[in-house]
Design a protein around this motif. Structure first.
Motif, PDB file in Angstrom:
ATOM      1  N   MET A   1       0.833  -1.170   0.000  1.00 46.75           N
ATOM      2  CA  MET A   1       0.000   0.000   0.000  1.00 46.75           C
ATOM      3  C   MET A   1       0.882   1.240   0.000  1.00 46.75           C
ATOM      4  O   MET A   1       1.774   1.373   0.826  1.00 46.75           O
ATOM      5  CB  MET A   1      -0.897  -0.014   1.246  1.00 46.75           C
ATOM      6  N   LYS A   2       0.625   2.130  -0.940  1.00 50.48           N
ATOM      7  CA  LYS A   2       1.419   3.343  -1.048  1.00 50.48           C
ATOM      8  C   LYS A   2       0.909   4.399  -0.062  1.00 50.48           C
ATOM      9  O   LYS A   2      -0.282   4.650   0.028  1.00 50.48           O
ATOM     10  CB  LYS A   2       1.350   3.880  -2.472  1.00 50.48           C
ATOM     11  N   ALA A   3       1.842   4.999   0.659  1.00 48.49           N
ATOM     12  CA  ALA A   3       1.481   5.986   1.683  1.00 48.49           C
ATOM     13  C   ALA A   3       0.812   7.212   1.078  1.00 48.49           C
ATOM     14  O   ALA A   3      -0.003   7.858   1.718  1.00 48.49           O
ATOM     15  CB  ALA A   3       2.725   6.396   2.466  1.00 48.49           C
ATOM     16  N   GLY A   4       1.122   7.562  -0.170  1.00 52.16           N
ATOM     17  CA  GLY A   4       0.547   8.727  -0.814  1.00 52.16           C
ATOM     18  C   GLY A   4      -0.955   8.649  -0.993  1.00 52.16           C
ATOM     19  O   GLY A   4      -1.631   9.671  -1.067  1.00 52.16           O
ATOM     20  N   SER A  34      -6.701   7.419  15.731  1.00 53.57           N
ATOM     21  CA  SER A  34      -6.721   8.343  14.612  1.00 53.57           C
ATOM     22  C   SER A  34      -5.700   7.803  13.616  1.00 53.57           C
ATOM     23  O   SER A  34      -4.586   7.447  14.008  1.00 53.57           O
ATOM     24  CB  SER A  34      -6.314   9.738  15.092  1.00 53.57           C
ATOM     25  N   CYS A  35      -6.082   7.709  12.347  1.00 51.95           N
ATOM     26  CA  CYS A  35      -5.147   7.147  11.378  1.00 51.95           C
ATOM     27  C   CYS A  35      -5.371   7.744   9.993  1.00 51.95           C
ATOM     28  O   CYS A  35      -6.349   8.432   9.747  1.00 51.95           O
ATOM     29  CB  CYS A  35      -5.243   5.625  11.347  1.00 51.95           C
ATOM     30  N   TYR A  65      -3.736  -2.174   7.903  1.00 46.81           N
ATOM     31  CA  TYR A  65      -4.382  -3.188   8.737  1.00 46.81           C
ATOM     32  C   TYR A  65      -4.273  -2.819  10.213  1.00 46.81           C
ATOM     33  O   TYR A  65      -3.232  -2.385  10.697  1.00 46.81           O
ATOM     34  CB  TYR A  65      -3.746  -4.562   8.505  1.00 46.81           C
ATOM     35  N   ARG A  66      -5.372  -2.999  10.895  1.00 46.44           N
ATOM     36  CA  ARG A  66      -5.416  -2.811  12.349  1.00 46.44           C
ATOM     37  C   ARG A  66      -6.348  -3.876  12.901  1.00 46.44           C
ATOM     38  O   ARG A  66      -7.493  -3.993  12.482  1.00 46.44           O
ATOM     39  CB  ARG A  66      -5.922  -1.417  12.691  1.00 46.44           C
ATOM     40  N   ASN A  67      -5.864  -4.641  13.840  1.00 47.37           N
ATOM     41  CA  ASN A  67      -6.650  -5.712  14.438  1.00 47.37           C
ATOM     42  C   ASN A  67      -7.781  -5.136  15.280  1.00 47.37           C
ATOM     43  O   ASN A  67      -7.625  -4.115  15.934  1.00 47.37           O
ATOM     44  CB  ASN A  67      -5.746  -6.594  15.307  1.00 47.37           C
ATOM     45  N   LEU A  91      -7.135 -10.766   0.777  1.00 51.22           N
ATOM     46  CA  LEU A  91      -6.255 -11.930   0.705  1.00 51.22           C
ATOM     47  C   LEU A  91      -5.726 -12.375   2.068  1.00 51.22           C
ATOM     48  O   LEU A  91      -4.751 -13.120   2.152  1.00 51.22           O
ATOM     49  CB  LEU A  91      -5.092 -11.676  -0.262  1.00 51.22           C
ATOM     50  N   GLU A  92      -6.345 -11.897   3.148  1.00 49.85           N
ATOM     51  CA  GLU A  92      -5.944 -12.260   4.526  1.00 49.85           C
ATOM     52  C   GLU A  92      -4.449 -12.034   4.768  1.00 49.85           C
ATOM     53  O   GLU A  92      -3.801 -12.779   5.495  1.00 49.85           O
ATOM     54  CB  GLU A  92      -6.313 -13.723   4.820  1.00 49.85           C
ATOM     55  N   LYS A  93      -3.897 -10.970   4.180  1.00 49.73           N
ATOM     56  CA  LYS A  93      -2.471 -10.678   4.318  1.00 49.73           C
ATOM     57  C   LYS A  93      -2.148  -9.752   5.484  1.00 49.73           C
ATOM     58  O   LYS A  93      -0.980  -9.501   5.772  1.00 49.73           O
ATOM     59  CB  LYS A  93      -1.930 -10.057   3.023  1.00 49.73           C
ATOM     60  N   ASN A  94      -3.175  -9.201   6.138  1.00 53.57           N
ATOM     61  CA  ASN A  94      -2.988  -8.279   7.253  1.00 53.57           C
ATOM     62  C   ASN A  94      -2.131  -7.068   6.876  1.00 53.57           C
ATOM     63  O   ASN A  94      -1.328  -6.578   7.672  1.00 53.57           O
ATOM     64  CB  ASN A  94      -2.385  -8.977   8.473  1.00 53.57           C
ATOM     65  N   ARG A  95      -2.327  -6.573   5.639  1.00 50.10           N
ATOM     66  CA  ARG A  95      -1.609  -5.379   5.188  1.00 50.10           C
ATOM     67  C   ARG A  95      -2.518  -4.160   5.128  1.00 50.10           C
ATOM     68  O   ARG A  95      -2.082  -3.062   5.384  1.00 50.10           O
ATOM     69  CB  ARG A  95      -0.994  -5.611   3.810  1.00 50.10           C
ATOM     70  N   GLU A  96      -3.770  -4.390   4.754  1.00 49.03           N
ATOM     71  CA  GLU A  96      -4.712  -3.289   4.658  1.00 49.03           C
ATOM     72  C   GLU A  96      -6.105  -3.763   5.020  1.00 49.03           C
ATOM     73  O   GLU A  96      -6.382  -4.957   5.021  1.00 49.03           O
ATOM     74  CB  GLU A  96      -4.712  -2.667   3.257  1.00 49.03           C
ATOM     75  N   LEU A  97      -6.962  -2.811   5.352  1.00 49.09           N
ATOM     76  CA  LEU A  97      -8.376  -3.078   5.597  1.00 49.09           C
ATOM     77  C   LEU A  97      -9.185  -2.219   4.645  1.00 49.09           C
ATOM     78  O   LEU A  97      -8.852  -1.058   4.411  1.00 49.09           O
ATOM     79  CB  LEU A  97      -8.767  -2.710   7.028  1.00 49.09           C
ATOM     80  N   GLN A  98     -10.231  -2.813   4.105  1.00 45.52           N
ATOM     81  CA  GLN A  98     -11.196  -2.084   3.293  1.00 45.52           C
ATOM     82  C   GLN A  98     -12.508  -2.078   4.077  1.00 45.52           C
ATOM     83  O   GLN A  98     -13.054  -3.125   4.356  1.00 45.52           O
ATOM     84  CB  GLN A  98     -11.376  -2.741   1.926  1.00 45.52           C
ATOM     85  N   LEU A  99     -12.948  -0.889   4.429  1.00 48.86           N
ATOM     86  CA  LEU A  99     -14.162  -0.738   5.211  1.00 48.86           C
ATOM     87  C   LEU A  99     -15.265  -0.186   4.320  1.00 48.86           C
ATOM     88  O   LEU A  99     -15.119   0.899   3.760  1.00 48.86           O
ATOM     89  CB  LEU A  99     -13.936   0.220   6.389  1.00 48.86           C
ATOM     90  N   MET A 100     -16.328  -0.949   4.143  1.00 49.96           N
ATOM     91  CA  MET A 100     -17.481  -0.482   3.386  1.00 49.96           C
ATOM     92  C   MET A 100     -18.399   0.190   4.392  1.00 49.96           C
ATOM     93  O   MET A 100     -18.830  -0.429   5.372  1.00 49.96           O
ATOM     94  CB  MET A 100     -18.188  -1.641   2.695  1.00 49.96           C
TER      95      MET A 100
END
Length: 106
Positions: A1-4, A34-35, A65-67, A91-100
């Motif tokens: 995931m790109k920080a930009g 806060s993120c 990703y945040r648990n 993909l259960e990679k614990n890198r990012e979360l997509q919140l709908m």
């Protein structure tokens, strides 16, 4: 995931029972964190219900990703409140979360 891409600041809140000055229990929204995130509107729907026009705006919020993020929480973004409908861990990679999310009209 790109920080930009994470150019928006959001607050994640959860409901907790707290005691007031009279020692009575009350439910209150408490900020968990806060993120940085990316906020993208997905669709806007207008529909008539009870002779009123209601707007139902759905957004996808992508963040690192945040648990522990659940549908019992909500997002604050630019004084707007969004209820979390679904939390996806791609993909259960614990890198990012997509919140709908859906905007809370009330």
């Amino acid at each position: 995931m790109k920080a930009g891409k994470l150019r928006h600041r959001i607050l994640i809140q959860k409901k907790e029972v707290v005691r007031d000055e009279y020692n009575e229990e009350q439910e209150k929204w408490v900020t968990v964190c806060s993120c940085r995130a990316e906020v993208n509107p997905l669709q806007g729907k207008e529909f008539f219900a009870a002779q009123q026009i209601n707007n139902k705006i759905t957004v996808k919020i992508t963040m690192r990703y945040r648990n522990g993020i659940s549908t019992a929480m909500r997002i604050i973004f630019k004084k707007r409140i969004f209820n979390i409908l679904v939390s996806i861990n791609p993909l259960e990679k614990n890198r990012e979360l997509q919140l709908m999310c859906e905007e809370n009209a009330g």
